[in-house]
Design an enzyme around this catalytic site. Structure first.
Site, PDB file in Angstrom:
ATOM      1  N   HIS A   1      -0.807   0.153  -9.744  1.00  0.00           N
ATOM      2  CA  HIS A   1      -1.369  -1.100  -8.918  1.00  0.00           C
ATOM      3  C   HIS A   1      -2.061  -2.227  -9.623  1.00  0.00           C
ATOM      4  O   HIS A   1      -3.101  -2.466  -9.775  1.00  0.00           O
ATOM      5  CB  HIS A   1      -2.518  -0.507  -8.144  1.00  0.00           C
ATOM      6  CG  HIS A   1      -2.731  -0.868  -6.896  1.00  0.00           C
ATOM      7  ND1 HIS A   1      -3.154  -0.293  -5.779  1.00  0.00           N
ATOM      8  CD2 HIS A   1      -2.897  -2.300  -6.544  1.00  0.00           C
ATOM      9  CE1 HIS A   1      -3.537  -1.378  -4.559  1.00  0.00           C
ATOM     10  NE2 HIS A   1      -3.358  -2.392  -5.229  1.00  0.00           N
TER      11      HIS A   1
ATOM     12  N   ASP B   1       4.529  -0.350  -7.267  1.00  0.00           N
ATOM     13  CA  ASP B   1       3.139  -0.557  -7.799  1.00  0.00           C
ATOM     14  C   ASP B   1       1.786   0.173  -6.738  1.00  0.00           C
ATOM     15  O   ASP B   1       0.896   0.569  -7.662  1.00  0.00           O
ATOM     16  CB  ASP B   1       3.110  -2.022  -7.633  1.00  0.00           C
ATOM     17  CG  ASP B   1       1.886  -2.425  -8.261  1.00  0.00           C
ATOM     18  OD1 ASP B   1       1.438  -2.172  -9.568  1.00  0.00           O
ATOM     19  OD2 ASP B   1       1.045  -3.173  -7.868  1.00  0.00           O
TER      20      ASP B   1
ATOM     21  N   ARG C   1       0.692  -0.995   0.053  1.00  0.00           N
ATOM     22  CA  ARG C   1       0.003  -0.014   0.021  1.00  0.00           C
ATOM     23  C   ARG C   1       0.792   1.261   0.155  1.00  0.00           C
ATOM     24  O   ARG C   1       2.039   1.398   0.564  1.00  0.00           O
ATOM     25  CB  ARG C   1      -0.864   0.006   1.219  1.00  0.00           C
ATOM     26  CG  ARG C   1      -2.287  -0.933   1.008  1.00  0.00           C
ATOM     27  CD  ARG C   1      -3.148  -0.428  -0.055  1.00  0.00           C
ATOM     28  NE  ARG C   1      -4.133  -1.204  -0.144  1.00  0.00           N
ATOM     29  CZ  ARG C   1      -4.288  -2.305  -0.902  1.00  0.00           C
ATOM     30  NH1 ARG C   1      -3.425  -2.610  -1.899  1.00  0.00           N
ATOM     31  NH2 ARG C   1      -5.400  -2.739  -1.201  1.00  0.00           N
TER      32      ARG C   1
ATOM     33  N   GLU D   1      -1.981   7.393  -5.140  1.00  0.00           N
ATOM     34  CA  GLU D   1      -2.446   6.800  -6.345  1.00  0.00           C
ATOM     35  C   GLU D   1      -4.055   7.345  -6.546  1.00  0.00           C
ATOM     36  O   GLU D   1      -4.521   7.440  -7.563  1.00  0.00           O
ATOM     37  CB  GLU D   1      -2.317   5.338  -6.277  1.00  0.00           C
ATOM     38  CG  GLU D   1      -3.416   4.517  -5.099  1.00  0.00           C
ATOM     39  CD  GLU D   1      -2.978   3.069  -5.215  1.00  0.00           C
ATOM     40  OE1 GLU D   1      -2.073   2.580  -5.696  1.00  0.00           O
ATOM     41  OE2 GLU D   1      -4.060   2.661  -4.181  1.00  0.00           O
TER      42      GLU D   1
HETATM   43  P1  NAD Z   1      -1.773 -10.669   5.148  1.00  0.00           P
HETATM   44  O1  NAD Z   1      -2.783 -10.196   6.116  1.00  0.00           O
HETATM   45  O2  NAD Z   1      -1.823 -12.232   4.917  1.00  0.00           O
HETATM   46  O3  NAD Z   1      -0.293 -10.613   5.788  1.00  0.00           O
HETATM   47  C1  NAD Z   1       0.085  -9.471   6.589  1.00  0.00           C
HETATM   48  C2  NAD Z   1       1.258  -9.634   7.611  1.00  0.00           C
HETATM   49  O4  NAD Z   1       2.071  -8.332   7.894  1.00  0.00           O
HETATM   50  C3  NAD Z   1       0.712 -10.241   8.650  1.00  0.00           C
HETATM   51  O5  NAD Z   1       1.477 -11.537   9.033  1.00  0.00           O
HETATM   52  C4  NAD Z   1       1.045  -9.391   9.638  1.00  0.00           C
HETATM   53  O6  NAD Z   1       1.240  -9.763  11.247  1.00  0.00           O
HETATM   54  C5  NAD Z   1       2.062  -8.425   9.198  1.00  0.00           C
HETATM   55  N1  NAD Z   1       2.002  -7.103   9.657  1.00  0.00           N
HETATM   56  C6  NAD Z   1       1.126  -6.006   9.858  1.00  0.00           C
HETATM   57  N2  NAD Z   1       1.931  -5.081  10.163  1.00  0.00           N
HETATM   58  C7  NAD Z   1       3.070  -5.260  10.540  1.00  0.00           C
HETATM   59  C8  NAD Z   1       4.085  -4.450  10.725  1.00  0.00           C
HETATM   60  N3  NAD Z   1       4.063  -3.012  11.194  1.00  0.00           N
HETATM   61  N4  NAD Z   1       5.326  -4.781  10.825  1.00  0.00           N
HETATM   62  C9  NAD Z   1       5.653  -6.335  10.566  1.00  0.00           C
HETATM   63  N5  NAD Z   1       4.665  -6.952  10.299  1.00  0.00           N
HETATM   64  C10 NAD Z   1       3.487  -6.507  10.044  1.00  0.00           C
HETATM   65  O7  NAD Z   1      -1.588  -9.944   3.940  1.00  0.00           O
HETATM   66  P2  NAD Z   1      -1.311 -10.332   2.474  1.00  0.00           P
HETATM   67  O8  NAD Z   1      -2.805 -10.856   1.844  1.00  0.00           O
HETATM   68  O9  NAD Z   1      -0.111 -10.870   2.393  1.00  0.00           O
HETATM   69  O10 NAD Z   1      -1.385  -8.756   1.841  1.00  0.00           O
HETATM   70  C11 NAD Z   1      -0.211  -7.863   2.121  1.00  0.00           C
HETATM   71  C12 NAD Z   1      -0.491  -6.391   1.280  1.00  0.00           C
HETATM   72  O11 NAD Z   1      -0.393  -6.841  -0.269  1.00  0.00           O
HETATM   73  C13 NAD Z   1      -1.560  -5.743   1.891  1.00  0.00           C
HETATM   74  O12 NAD Z   1      -1.245  -4.527   2.122  1.00  0.00           O
HETATM   75  C14 NAD Z   1      -2.296  -5.800   0.595  1.00  0.00           C
HETATM   76  O13 NAD Z   1      -3.544  -4.745   0.727  1.00  0.00           O
HETATM   77  C15 NAD Z   1      -1.540  -5.869  -0.548  1.00  0.00           C
HETATM   78  N6  NAD Z   1      -2.017  -6.262  -1.847  1.00  0.00           N
HETATM   79  C16 NAD Z   1      -1.624  -5.593  -2.926  1.00  0.00           C
HETATM   80  C17 NAD Z   1      -1.904  -6.224  -4.283  1.00  0.00           C
HETATM   81  C18 NAD Z   1      -1.430  -5.515  -5.475  1.00  0.00           C
HETATM   82  O14 NAD Z   1      -1.920  -5.605  -6.531  1.00  0.00           O
HETATM   83  N7  NAD Z   1      -0.549  -4.614  -5.584  1.00  0.00           N
HETATM   84  C19 NAD Z   1      -2.862  -7.281  -4.314  1.00  0.00           C
HETATM   85  C20 NAD Z   1      -3.227  -7.846  -3.181  1.00  0.00           C
HETATM   86  C21 NAD Z   1      -2.819  -7.409  -1.884  1.00  0.00           C
HETATM   87  C1  COI Z   2      -5.903  -6.024  -3.388  1.00  0.00           C
HETATM   88  O1  COI Z   2      -6.369  -6.879  -3.658  1.00  0.00           O
HETATM   89  O2  COI Z   2      -5.857  -5.332  -2.182  1.00  0.00           O
HETATM   90  C2  COI Z   2      -5.134  -5.058  -4.308  1.00  0.00           C
HETATM   91  O3  COI Z   2      -4.175  -4.277  -3.947  1.00  0.00           O
HETATM   92  C3  COI Z   2      -5.723  -5.007  -5.708  1.00  0.00           C
HETATM   93  C4  COI Z   2      -6.271  -3.675  -5.924  1.00  0.00           C
HETATM   94  C5  COI Z   2      -6.220  -3.269  -7.142  1.00  0.00           C
HETATM   95  C6  COI Z   2      -7.418  -3.192  -5.219  1.00  0.00           C
END
Ligand code: NAD
Ligand code: COI
Length: 332
Positions: A296, A259, A235, A264
């Site tokens: 993104h 990304d 994020r 954004e």
């Molecule tokens: P998840 O909830 O499975 O894992 C997150 C981890 O972060 C957890 O293990 C938690 O304990 C840890 N955490 C939280 N705050 C922390 C901190 N300050 N220090 C250390 N560890 C910490 O999440 P996920 O499904 O793996 O998603 C990870 C990220 O990817 C999220 O921000 C999500 O929004 C993002 N995401 C981005 C995209 C994209 O297209 N760019 C797509 C999907 C998800």
């Molecule tokens: C998510 O699944 O959280 C993502 O970051 C994808 C997005 C384009 C909203």
């Protein structure tokens, strides 16, 4: 029975239509983002399926409550743009799709690392300018020689770590709640400063909650070895972009793949209304040949799209059938 889907992209339409036909519900689809001004479109629906990074405001939930639409089922992972206190107050249930394809994002992260290591953005620019001799001056690094710092080892972070490990890299990790099923190749460190001090490439995989605002600020970036690479597919709020730009300028940071960019939403609004992009630092970053900016899209694969649509609609249908929400998103 009716479901209304907002923020629908062309590639989602076949999946939405197929599931509606199979489950015999009427489907209303719109490309528009869900706002308080267009909730009316969903009047009579058993739930709303939505996909956007723009905020889901208190006014949206108030309107849903007034229209007696009980469920908002987002088609993605991140929940940072939801006003969950308002949803709770209005009695609206909210769900997400917590695991639609962690591999999509993990592979994108490794792609970003390889592109930065091999100086792909600079090479592409020089080739486009017919400066082929200059390209010979760009010497790449090898992923198998790097120490990677993974911040957050949930669904995506763990898979990114595993993919880096499979390339032969050393993988360090920091998580506020380390996994209990830690694989033997993953080395947890005790705190973020320790991770940063050793990581030639750092990648973020934590949620964009307020508490994680500017997790990588000027101080944190200064802890990294000189010339380290920074990857953010989590994020935008996790990095202080102004500090990142300063560190890129001095060479403290050797390159960045962003990304998810701090501002954004400003870009999305500008792009939607065909206005010029004036978001802070955007053009400065764009001008740098050691920076990769993507809008993104780390998630954007065929597998992910299908699973996002199926997951969101399954959440609504299950709630309708059993009055119990799968994958509920609750206040903090
Ligand atoms: P998840 O909830 O499975 O894992 C997150 C981890 O972060 C957890 O293990 C938690 O304990 C840890 N955490 C939280 N705050 C922390 C901190 N300050 N220090 C250390 N560890 C910490 O999440 P996920 O499904 O793996 O998603 C990870 C990220 O990817 C999220 O921000 C999500 O929004 C993002 N995401 C981005 C995209 C994209 O297209 N760019 C797509 C999907 C998800
Ligand atoms: C998510 O699944 O959280 C993502 O970051 C994808 C997005 C384009 C909203």
């Amino acid at each position: 029975m009716k479901i209304t889907a907002y923020g629908v992209r062309p590639e989602e339409q076949p999946w939405l239509t197929k599931i509606a036909q199979k489950n015999h519900f009427e489907l209303i689809q719109t490309a528009a983002w869900l706002t308080a001004d267009n909730v009316d479109l969903a009047r009579g629906s058993i739930g709303i399926s939505a996909f956007q990074t723009l905020p889901y405001s208190a006014a949206v939930f108030a309107k849903m409550a007034a229209l007696k639409i009980p469920v908002l089922a987002i088609r993605n992972v991140g929940t940072d743009n939801l006003d969950l206190a308002s949803a709770d107050r209005e009695g609206i249930e909210v769900s997400n799709v917590p695991v639609y394809s962690p591999a999509a994002i993990a592979e994108f992260v490794v792609l970003s690392a390889l592109q930065l290591l091999r100086q792909a953005p600079a090479t592409t620019r020089l080739v486009a300018q017919d400066q082929l001799a200059e390209v010979q001056n760009l010497v790449g690094g090898e992923l198998n020689q790097q120490t990677i710092g993974v911040i957050g080892t949930g669904h995506i972070g763990l898979l990114a770590a595993k993919t880096f490990h499979n390339f032969g890299a050393r993988v360090l990790a920091y998580d506020a709640f380390p996994r209990t099923d830690q694989p033997d190749w993953l080395e947890y460190v005790a705190d973020l400063p320790t991770l940063l001090a050793q990581s030639q490439i750092v990648t973020l995989h934590v949620p964009g909650i307020k508490a994680n605002d500017h997790l990588l600020d000027a101080r944190a970036l200064a802890r990294l070895p000189k010339g380290a690479l920074v990857i953010n597919t989590a994020r935008g709020n996790l990095i202080d972009t102004s500090a990142l730009l300063a560190a890129l300028t001095t060479g403290q940071i050797g390159g960045a793949a962003i990304d998810t960019y701090e501002f954004e939403n400003q870009i999305e609004r500008a792009s939607e209304s065909h206005q010029p992009i004036t978001a802070p630092y955007y053009h400065d970053l764009l001008a740098m040949s050691n920076v990769i900016l993507t809008p993104h899209i780390a998630y954007h694969t065929d597998v992910a799209v299908q699973n996002m649509v199926q997951g969101s609609l399954a959440n609504i249908l299950n709630y309708q059938a059993a009055k119990q929400l799968l994958n509920p998103v609750k206040l903090g």
